[in-house]
Design an enzyme around this catalytic site. Structure first.
Site, PDB file in Angstrom:
ATOM      1  N   LYS A 108      34.022  50.628  34.207  1.00  0.00           N
ATOM      2  CA  LYS A 108      33.966  49.751  33.026  1.00  0.00           C
ATOM      3  C   LYS A 108      32.849  48.722  33.175  1.00  0.00           C
ATOM      4  O   LYS A 108      32.138  48.416  32.214  1.00  0.00           O
ATOM      5  CB  LYS A 108      35.319  49.050  32.835  1.00  0.00           C
ATOM      6  CG  LYS A 108      36.409  50.018  32.365  1.00  0.00           C
ATOM      7  CD  LYS A 108      37.775  49.368  32.275  1.00  0.00           C
ATOM      8  CE  LYS A 108      38.373  49.124  33.626  1.00  0.00           C
ATOM      9  NZ  LYS A 108      39.785  48.789  33.671  1.00  0.00           N
TER      10      LYS A 108
ATOM     11  N   ARG B  10      48.517  56.235  35.804  1.00  0.00           N
ATOM     12  CA  ARG B  10      48.708  55.672  37.153  1.00  0.00           C
ATOM     13  C   ARG B  10      49.819  54.618  37.159  1.00  0.00           C
ATOM     14  O   ARG B  10      50.598  54.520  38.106  1.00  0.00           O
ATOM     15  CB  ARG B  10      47.393  55.041  37.648  1.00  0.00           C
ATOM     16  CG  ARG B  10      46.333  56.073  37.998  1.00  0.00           C
ATOM     17  CD  ARG B  10      44.970  55.418  38.163  1.00  0.00           C
ATOM     18  NE  ARG B  10      45.006  54.348  39.131  1.00  0.00           N
ATOM     19  CZ  ARG B  10      44.239  53.252  39.065  1.00  0.00           C
ATOM     20  NH1 ARG B  10      43.367  53.091  38.089  1.00  0.00           N
ATOM     21  NH2 ARG B  10      44.344  52.319  39.986  1.00  0.00           N
TER      22      ARG B  10
ATOM     23  N   HIS C 292      34.587  39.815  37.310  1.00  0.00           N
ATOM     24  CA  HIS C 292      35.863  40.528  37.188  1.00  0.00           C
ATOM     25  C   HIS C 292      36.799  40.115  38.316  1.00  0.00           C
ATOM     26  O   HIS C 292      36.388  40.022  39.468  1.00  0.00           O
ATOM     27  CB  HIS C 292      35.636  42.044  37.258  1.00  0.00           C
ATOM     28  CG  HIS C 292      36.904  42.820  37.089  1.00  0.00           C
ATOM     29  ND1 HIS C 292      37.426  43.113  35.845  1.00  0.00           N
ATOM     30  CD2 HIS C 292      37.781  43.312  37.987  1.00  0.00           C
ATOM     31  CE1 HIS C 292      38.556  43.766  35.995  1.00  0.00           C
ATOM     32  NE2 HIS C 292      38.804  43.906  37.284  1.00  0.00           N
TER      33      HIS C 292
ATOM     34  N   SER D 295      38.022  52.732  38.587  1.00  0.00           N
ATOM     35  CA  SER D 295      38.502  52.217  37.299  1.00  0.00           C
ATOM     36  C   SER D 295      37.744  50.944  36.916  1.00  0.00           C
ATOM     37  O   SER D 295      37.196  50.820  35.810  1.00  0.00           O
ATOM     38  CB  SER D 295      40.010  51.934  37.408  1.00  0.00           C
ATOM     39  OG  SER D 295      40.461  51.111  36.373  1.00  0.00           O
TER      40      SER D 295
ATOM     41  N   ASP E  70      39.382  55.913  31.447  1.00  0.00           N
ATOM     42  CA  ASP E  70      40.189  54.924  32.165  1.00  0.00           C
ATOM     43  C   ASP E  70      41.435  54.549  31.364  1.00  0.00           C
ATOM     44  O   ASP E  70      42.478  54.251  31.949  1.00  0.00           O
ATOM     45  CB  ASP E  70      39.363  53.672  32.478  1.00  0.00           C
ATOM     46  CG  ASP E  70      40.148  52.726  33.375  1.00  0.00           C
ATOM     47  OD1 ASP E  70      40.503  53.143  34.492  1.00  0.00           O
ATOM     48  OD2 ASP E  70      40.447  51.601  32.956  1.00  0.00           O
TER      49      ASP E  70
HETATM   50  N1  URA Z   1      42.211  46.783  37.095  1.00  0.00           N
HETATM   51  C1  URA Z   1      41.637  47.868  36.551  1.00  0.00           C
HETATM   52  O1  URA Z   1      40.902  47.775  35.578  1.00  0.00           O
HETATM   53  N2  URA Z   1      41.884  49.058  37.127  1.00  0.00           N
HETATM   54  C2  URA Z   1      42.661  49.217  38.201  1.00  0.00           C
HETATM   55  O2  URA Z   1      42.826  50.321  38.654  1.00  0.00           O
HETATM   56  C3  URA Z   1      43.271  48.079  38.746  1.00  0.00           C
HETATM   57  C4  URA Z   1      43.020  46.861  38.168  1.00  0.00           C
END
Ligand code: URA
Length: 419
Positions: free
Chosen positions: A182, A163, A77, A178, A156
């Site tokens: 995931k 947000r 990621h 966040s 999320d």
């Molecule tokens: N990427 C995400 O999935 N969440 C965040 O809060 C920031 C970047």
């Protein structure tokens, strides 16, 4: 809870479990969660609160498992940047070693690009893959880049949208929970994080980027996910292409054994991390790119998702060159300026539901450290909507400098690591 966080108290486990679940079910209103998110932004969270918040987010949806796949799985990621197309060459490179790579990816918002937007530039390619099909493709050819299903951390989806419009995105506890909710829910065997540092990233300096990386690595390890992070430079764009189709083209160049040095360096470093954590020998990474084995996996992956890897990519209808006004050295290409300019050309979106232009973006003919002469073409802007060019130039022009002195060479795009 809002008052407690406002007054710098910690939230209890029961409070966190309740508020995350209740917000996801629509019991807690947006204005209340906005206030709580801002209180968290301003006053932070203890490590225990972040871990509990992350688990509460995971518990709002499904937990995937690849345990029955009969293959090691590895996930990567990136916290997002400008010109960051690494997932495209990386997933097939790692999969070519027999490691399954499920990449549940996102779309771009604001100045950072989204992996799915990039791949959608390929004629026929679809981001929508059912869980059953995901498993089939992971079995063969071994990598999938697709949109997450609606059941993966639904908390999320709501919270991130909130947000985004309440200036509470760039906050370590909220970013870490966040991303990691995931990634833990996704159920891969290991996770390699690429935490970007610099003007084009959420984290503008190395200290905060390191704090984010350490928070995420701890969350991963505490939940049994082998996690490590590289901190990488996002003060300037990665590679020489920004924009959806342009970035696919550059990724294909890497898969053909070419491509810009910084992009190749980062792709190889992340593949090394992923394969090491997967326990797979991989002393021939550069060779895999040069001899076409990673390219074969790429083509099979694109075909498996309906795309034609050999089709011509869309091109924007209009281009505009930016030339050097004087002789000198290119000393700066500010990632944020280039990201915003590319976004204004149509490569990105302002609202979630906006379409993106496949061909829009910026090609960099020169990068920091190049000697340039007056009149030399530095960058080419691409767009289907030429009326956007003046606004793009407004963002771009203060973001690059031609100076008298040769800038110090950047030793590496990789700044640090958290293991
Ligand atoms: N990427 C995400 O999935 N969440 C965040 O809060 C920031 C970047």
């Amino acid at each position: 809870m809002i008052r407690a966080k406002r007054d710098r108290h910690s939230l209890s486990d029961a409070q966190i479990d309740w508020v995350v679940d209740a917000y996801t079910r629509g019991v807690v209103a947006d204005e209340q969660m906005s206030a709580l998110a801002m209180a968290i932004f301003l006053n932070g969270m203890e490590p225990g609160e972040i871990a509990r918040w992350t688990n509460a987010m995971i518990d709002t949806g499904e937990r995937m498992s690849f345990a029955d796949l009969g293959k090691v799985t590895a996930d990567k990621h990136s916290t997002g940047g400008v010109g960051d197309k690494v997932t495209l060459p990386l997933a097939p490179l790692v999969a070519s070693y027999g490691v399954a790579v499920p990449q549940l990816s996102g779309r771009g918002l604001g100045h950072t690009g989204g992996t799915l937007d990039k791949l959608e530039a390929i004629p026929g390619w679809s981001a929508d893959v059912s869980n059953a099909r995901l498993r089939e493709i992971l079995a063969d050819p071994g990598c999938v880049i697709c949109a997450p299903g609606a059941d993966l951390v639904p908390a999320d989806k709501r919270l991130y949208a909130l947000r985004d419009v309440t200036a509470t995105v760039d906050c370590i506890p909220l970013i870490a929970s966040s991303i990691m909710s995931k990634k833990i829910a996704e159920g891969a065997g290991s996770l390699t994080l690429d935490v970007k540092v610099g003007s084009g990233a959420f984290m503008k300096d190395a200290q905060t980027a390191r704090a984010l990386a350490e928070t995420m690595v701890r969350l991963g390890k505490d939940s049994g996910l082998a996690t490590s992070a590289l901190l990488t430079d996002m003060s300037r764009p990665l590679g020489r292409a920004i924009g959806n189709a342009l970035e696919v083209e550059e990724s294909v160049a890497v898969l053909a054994g070419g491509g810009p040095a910084d992009l190749v360096e980062l792709t190889v470093a992340l593949a090394d991390e992923m394969l090491t954590k997967s326990g797979v020998d991989h002393d021939d990474l550069a060779e895999r790119l040069a001899d076409g084995r990673a390219m074969d996996t790429w083509k099979a992956m694109i075909r498996a998702q309906g795309g034609d890897p050999d089709a011509e990519l869309p091109r924007a209808t209009h281009t505009e060159d930016v030339v050097a006004e004087r002789d000198g050295w290119l000393t700066e290409t500010d990632a944020l300026a280039f990201g915003v300019a590319s976004w204004r050309l149509g490569a990105g979106r302002a609202r979630k539901e906006d379409p993106v232009q496949a061909g829009a973006g910026i090609e960099l003919h020169a990068v920091v450290g190049d000697k340039v002469s007056a009149g030399q073409k530095l960058f080419t802007l691409h767009t289907d909507t030429p009326e956007r060019i003046p606004r793009a130039l407004e963002a771009l022009t203060p973001g690059f400098t031609v100076g008298d002195d040769e800038p110090a060479e950047r030793a590496s795009v990789i700044l640090d690591a958290v293991k």
